[in-house]
Design a protein around this motif. Structure first.
Motif, PDB file in Angstrom:
ATOM      1  N   GLY A  17     -30.018 -25.046   3.960  1.00 37.56           N
ATOM      2  CA  GLY A  17     -28.871 -25.331   3.118  1.00 37.56           C
ATOM      3  C   GLY A  17     -27.721 -24.454   3.573  1.00 37.56           C
ATOM      4  N   GLY A  44     -25.857 -38.174   2.126  1.00 39.68           N
ATOM      5  CA  GLY A  44     -25.128 -37.115   1.427  1.00 39.68           C
ATOM      6  C   GLY A  44     -24.829 -35.913   2.285  1.00 39.68           C
ATOM      7  N   TYR A  46     -26.771 -34.901   4.713  1.00 37.67           N
ATOM      8  CA  TYR A  46     -28.026 -34.390   5.259  1.00 37.67           C
ATOM      9  C   TYR A  46     -28.267 -34.980   6.652  1.00 37.67           C
ATOM     10  CZ  TYR A  46     -32.826 -32.553   4.914  1.00 37.67           C
ATOM     11  OH  TYR A  46     -33.995 -31.845   5.102  1.00 37.67           O
ATOM     12  N   GLY A  60     -28.601 -29.599   5.461  1.00 40.15           N
ATOM     13  CA  GLY A  60     -27.760 -30.252   4.471  1.00 40.15           C
ATOM     14  C   GLY A  60     -26.830 -29.268   3.797  1.00 40.15           C
ATOM     15  N   THR A  63     -26.250 -27.615  -2.563  1.00 37.70           N
ATOM     16  CA  THR A  63     -26.028 -28.489  -3.712  1.00 37.70           C
ATOM     17  C   THR A  63     -26.165 -27.778  -5.053  1.00 37.70           C
ATOM     18  OG1 THR A  63     -28.365 -29.149  -3.637  1.00 37.70           O
ATOM     19  CG2 THR A  63     -26.798 -30.539  -2.447  1.00 37.70           C
ATOM     20  N   GLU A  64     -26.826 -26.615  -5.080  1.00 37.47           N
ATOM     21  CA  GLU A  64     -26.992 -25.886  -6.334  1.00 37.47           C
ATOM     22  C   GLU A  64     -25.853 -24.889  -6.519  1.00 37.47           C
ATOM     23  OE1 GLU A  64     -31.026 -24.512  -7.390  1.00 37.47           O
ATOM     24  OE2 GLU A  64     -31.617 -25.330  -5.454  1.00 37.47           O
ATOM     25  N   GLU A  65     -25.278 -24.861  -7.710  1.00 37.20           N
ATOM     26  CA  GLU A  65     -24.179 -23.944  -7.977  1.00 37.20           C
ATOM     27  C   GLU A  65     -24.646 -22.503  -7.826  1.00 37.20           C
ATOM     28  OE1 GLU A  65     -20.766 -23.093 -11.333  1.00 37.20           O
ATOM     29  OE2 GLU A  65     -21.876 -24.970 -11.332  1.00 37.20           O
TER      30      GLU A  65
END
Length: 265
Positions: A17, A44, A46, A60, A63-65
């Protein structure tokens, strides 16, 4: 030793990530010679790191804050939903509930009780990565934890791993991880207690991938030249090989190893 047979509990996928996927492609292409293939508009952002047209890892956007750049190791499961329940029962956290990734497989992402993130992959059309153990591919998975005893209990409960403690001297214990029913020949990782100096330096519980390389010093030098930072400079581990550990420019840690008994390429 890892295998693409992917028995239950063994690593069968990994991905990165990254806050800037283009920068990540540039860095890892320079270090390992990997190429990048997009998963397409439906992916997305990825895609896949490939070598000789074979997938070695995924990539990718974060995506997590609040998430920081990191490699995530995925372990084979025949039932991602059952594994999610086992994680919760053993005191872990479900960060991303199991869900289908088109027809490729079913994925879930978790944290162990100490906070180390990991994931599982239930194969569908995609069984896992195409290469392991060859130069510039995954060869080992290592967990650094603040509570080794609790980590052993957790992962034994979730994956039924066999755990073998090795006395490293000076009060250090290294625990070798092997899939259920396996032997030393198919061990896939290790577990270590974080030392206080590591904690003081800002380290926390996390899994690190080890990539097999043909020349540890040469690949390490490429990593520094491309903007990586040294965690552990190249060093010899008797009976194991020559290894080093770095972070990429976004801060994701990973390790290199030229195994003493290198697997055939």
């Amino acid at each position: 030793m890892l295998s693409t047979d992917f028995v239950p509990g063994a690593p069968n996928w990994l991905d990165l990530g990254a806050p800037d996927t283009d920068a990540a492609v540039s860095f890892y292409s320079a270090v390992f010679g990997w190429q990048f293939q997009s998963a397409g508009p439906q992916g997305g952002g990825y895609g896949f790191f490939v070598q000789d047209e074979k997938t070695v890892a995924g990539l990718g956007p974060l995506t997590e804050e609040g998430a920081s750049s990191a490699w995530t190791l995925y372990f084979h499961t025949a039932d991602a939903d059952a594994t999610a329940k086992a994680v919760e029962q053993a005191g872990g956290t479900v960060r991303v509930p199991p869900d289908d990734v088109f027809s490729f497989g079913r994925m879930g992402q978790f944290s162990d009780p100490a906070g180390a993130d990991f994931a599982v992959w239930q194969p569908g059309d995609t069984k896992g990565v195409d290469l392991v153990n060859t130069p510039n591919s995954l060869t080992w998975a290592e967990l650094y934890t603040t509570d080794a005893a609790a980590a052993k209990d957790f992962y034994r409960a979730v994956f039924s791993w066999q755990l073998t403690d090795m006395d490293m001297g000076q009060g250090m214990t290294y625990t070798v991880l092997t899939p259920a029913g396996g032997t030393e020949d198919n061990s896939h990782g290790g577990l270590m207690q974080l030392h206080q100096d590591n904690l003081d330096a800002g380290s926390g519980p996390e899994w690190h991938p080890y990539f097999e390389v043909a020349d540890c010093d040469a690949v390490y030098a490429k990593g520094l030249e491309a903007g990586g930072t040294t965690l552990i400079p190249p060093m010899d581990a008797p009976g194991i090989g020559r290894m080093a550990m770095l972070t990429d420019p976004a801060g994701a840690p990973f390790a290199l190893i030229k195994s003493e008994q290198a697997p055939p390429s």
